[in-house]
Design a protein around this motif. Structure first.
Motif, PDB file in Angstrom:
ATOM      1  N   ASP A   1       1.048  -1.353  -0.042  1.00  0.00           N
ATOM      2  CA  ASP A   1      -0.125  -0.284   0.070  1.00  0.00           C
ATOM      3  C   ASP A   1       0.787   1.182  -0.246  1.00  0.00           C
ATOM      4  O   ASP A   1       0.574   2.110   0.209  1.00  0.00           O
ATOM      5  CB  ASP A   1      -0.359   0.329   1.528  1.00  0.00           C
ATOM      6  CG  ASP A   1      -1.959  -1.180   0.891  1.00  0.00           C
ATOM      7  OD1 ASP A   1      -2.245  -1.324   0.270  1.00  0.00           O
ATOM      8  OD2 ASP A   1      -2.937  -1.225   2.051  1.00  0.00           O
ATOM      9  N   ASN A   2       1.806   1.277  -0.017  1.00  0.00           N
ATOM     10  CA  ASN A   2       3.447   2.135   0.384  1.00  0.00           C
ATOM     11  C   ASN A   2       3.660   2.698  -1.468  1.00  0.00           C
ATOM     12  O   ASN A   2       4.870   3.757  -1.182  1.00  0.00           O
ATOM     13  CB  ASN A   2       4.098   1.936   0.999  1.00  0.00           C
ATOM     14  CG  ASN A   2       3.307   2.341   2.376  1.00  0.00           C
ATOM     15  OD1 ASN A   2       2.154   2.385   3.087  1.00  0.00           O
ATOM     16  ND2 ASN A   2       4.398   1.677   3.316  1.00  0.00           N
ATOM     17  N   TRP A   3       3.627   2.028  -2.165  1.00  0.00           N
ATOM     18  CA  TRP A   3       3.532   1.723  -3.277  1.00  0.00           C
ATOM     19  C   TRP A   3       3.870   3.011  -3.800  1.00  0.00           C
ATOM     20  O   TRP A   3       4.456   4.198  -4.905  1.00  0.00           O
ATOM     21  CB  TRP A   3       3.170   1.244  -4.600  1.00  0.00           C
ATOM     22  CG  TRP A   3       1.582   1.456  -5.041  1.00  0.00           C
ATOM     23  CD1 TRP A   3       0.749   0.851  -4.548  1.00  0.00           C
ATOM     24  CD2 TRP A   3       1.293   1.544  -6.668  1.00  0.00           C
ATOM     25  NE1 TRP A   3      -0.576   1.028  -5.165  1.00  0.00           N
ATOM     26  CE2 TRP A   3       0.265   1.875  -6.339  1.00  0.00           C
ATOM     27  CE3 TRP A   3       2.168   2.599  -6.710  1.00  0.00           C
ATOM     28  CZ2 TRP A   3      -0.356   2.879  -7.364  1.00  0.00           C
ATOM     29  CZ3 TRP A   3       1.365   3.270  -8.290  1.00  0.00           C
ATOM     30  CH2 TRP A   3       0.425   3.262  -8.456  1.00  0.00           C
ATOM     31  N   LYS A   4       2.952   4.223  -3.867  1.00  0.00           N
ATOM     32  CA  LYS A   4       2.520   5.631  -4.134  1.00  0.00           C
ATOM     33  C   LYS A   4       3.760   6.921  -3.909  1.00  0.00           C
ATOM     34  O   LYS A   4       4.461   6.964  -4.722  1.00  0.00           O
ATOM     35  CB  LYS A   4       1.488   6.144  -4.346  1.00  0.00           C
ATOM     36  CG  LYS A   4       0.340   5.455  -4.959  1.00  0.00           C
ATOM     37  CD  LYS A   4      -1.068   6.595  -4.710  1.00  0.00           C
ATOM     38  CE  LYS A   4      -1.970   5.268  -5.120  1.00  0.00           C
ATOM     39  NZ  LYS A   4      -3.662   6.412  -5.770  1.00  0.00           N
ATOM     40  N   GLN A   5       3.718   6.149  -2.750  1.00  0.00           N
ATOM     41  CA  GLN A   5       5.147   7.591  -2.126  1.00  0.00           C
ATOM     42  C   GLN A   5       6.484   6.817  -2.669  1.00  0.00           C
ATOM     43  O   GLN A   5       7.478   7.799  -3.277  1.00  0.00           O
ATOM     44  CB  GLN A   5       4.719   7.283  -0.335  1.00  0.00           C
ATOM     45  CG  GLN A   5       3.057   8.003   0.206  1.00  0.00           C
ATOM     46  CD  GLN A   5       2.489   6.605   0.619  1.00  0.00           C
ATOM     47  OE1 GLN A   5       2.495   5.293  -0.441  1.00  0.00           O
ATOM     48  NE2 GLN A   5       1.912   6.185   1.802  1.00  0.00           N
ATOM     49  N   ALA A   6       6.431   5.534  -2.534  1.00  0.00           N
ATOM     50  CA  ALA A   6       7.856   4.647  -3.043  1.00  0.00           C
ATOM     51  C   ALA A   6       7.846   5.378  -4.697  1.00  0.00           C
ATOM     52  O   ALA A   6       8.907   6.153  -5.365  1.00  0.00           O
ATOM     53  CB  ALA A   6       7.557   3.323  -3.015  1.00  0.00           C
ATOM     54  N   ILE A   7       6.873   5.595  -5.510  1.00  0.00           N
ATOM     55  CA  ILE A   7       7.473   6.085  -6.937  1.00  0.00           C
ATOM     56  C   ILE A   7       7.326   6.985  -7.267  1.00  0.00           C
ATOM     57  O   ILE A   7       7.899   7.277  -8.266  1.00  0.00           O
ATOM     58  CB  ILE A   7       6.235   5.209  -7.591  1.00  0.00           C
ATOM     59  CG1 ILE A   7       5.928   3.589  -7.532  1.00  0.00           C
ATOM     60  CG2 ILE A   7       6.192   5.473  -9.245  1.00  0.00           C
ATOM     61  CD1 ILE A   7       7.312   3.079  -8.179  1.00  0.00           C
ATOM     62  N   GLU A   8       6.932   8.221  -5.995  1.00  0.00           N
ATOM     63  CA  GLU A   8       6.868   9.081  -6.232  1.00  0.00           C
ATOM     64  C   GLU A   8       8.312   9.956  -6.179  1.00  0.00           C
ATOM     65  O   GLU A   8       9.013  10.734  -6.787  1.00  0.00           O
ATOM     66  CB  GLU A   8       6.256  10.159  -4.815  1.00  0.00           C
ATOM     67  CG  GLU A   8       4.622  10.004  -6.059  1.00  0.00           C
ATOM     68  CD  GLU A   8       4.119  11.292  -7.034  1.00  0.00           C
ATOM     69  OE1 GLU A   8       5.147  12.119  -7.108  1.00  0.00           O
ATOM     70  OE2 GLU A   8       3.938  10.969  -8.273  1.00  0.00           O
TER      71      GLU A   8
END
Length: 135
Positions: free
Chosen positions: A86-93
């Motif tokens: 669920d943390n993928w968006k922050q990592a991709i940013e």
């Protein structure tokens, strides 16, 4: 350069004990192993913050690539490994900051945990140094 094998270290004492390198370059290919979000003293950077941890991983990777005679522009693959998908968006940013120009292929995956429970992310990259004359 041929197919000479060059080991890239970041000074981690565990490299010699366990038998690993931060990165390995063979010819034009560079592999950068699982990179954790730590500072020069081995302390976790950005505890609880996936974005900051991902940035720290990429800073370490950037220096490893530069030590290998390369740079972020030569990355062809990234692997973003998270403890919580669920943390993928922050990592991709955070990844985007370092990979916008090269636009490498990417894999995002989750695992149960890392050896240090403070780590929320590790990053691996592969790079290929383009054939071009050195200025």
């Amino acid at each position: 350069m041929g197919n000479k094998r060059e080991l890239i270290s970041n000074g981690n004492p565990m490299e010699a004990i366990v038998g690993f390198s931060r990165a390995v370059r063979v010819g034009s290919y560079i592999a950068v192993g699982g990179t954790a979000p730590v500072d020069q003293d081995g302390k976790t950077v950005g505890i609880g913050d996936v974005f900051l941890q991902t940035k720290q991983c990429f800073e370490i990777i950037k220096f490893a690539l530069e030590d290998a005679g390369s740079g972020l522009q030569d990355i062809v693959r990234t692997r973003v490994i998270l403890t919580d998908i669920d943390n993928w968006k922050q990592a991709i940013e955070a990844r985007k900051i370092y990979c916008q120009e090269a636009r490498p292929v990417d894999t995002i995956m989750a695992i149960n945990r890392f050896v240090n429970p403070e780590w929320l992310v590790e990053i691996e990259v592969d790079a290929v140094v383009a054939d071009q004359p050195v200025a």
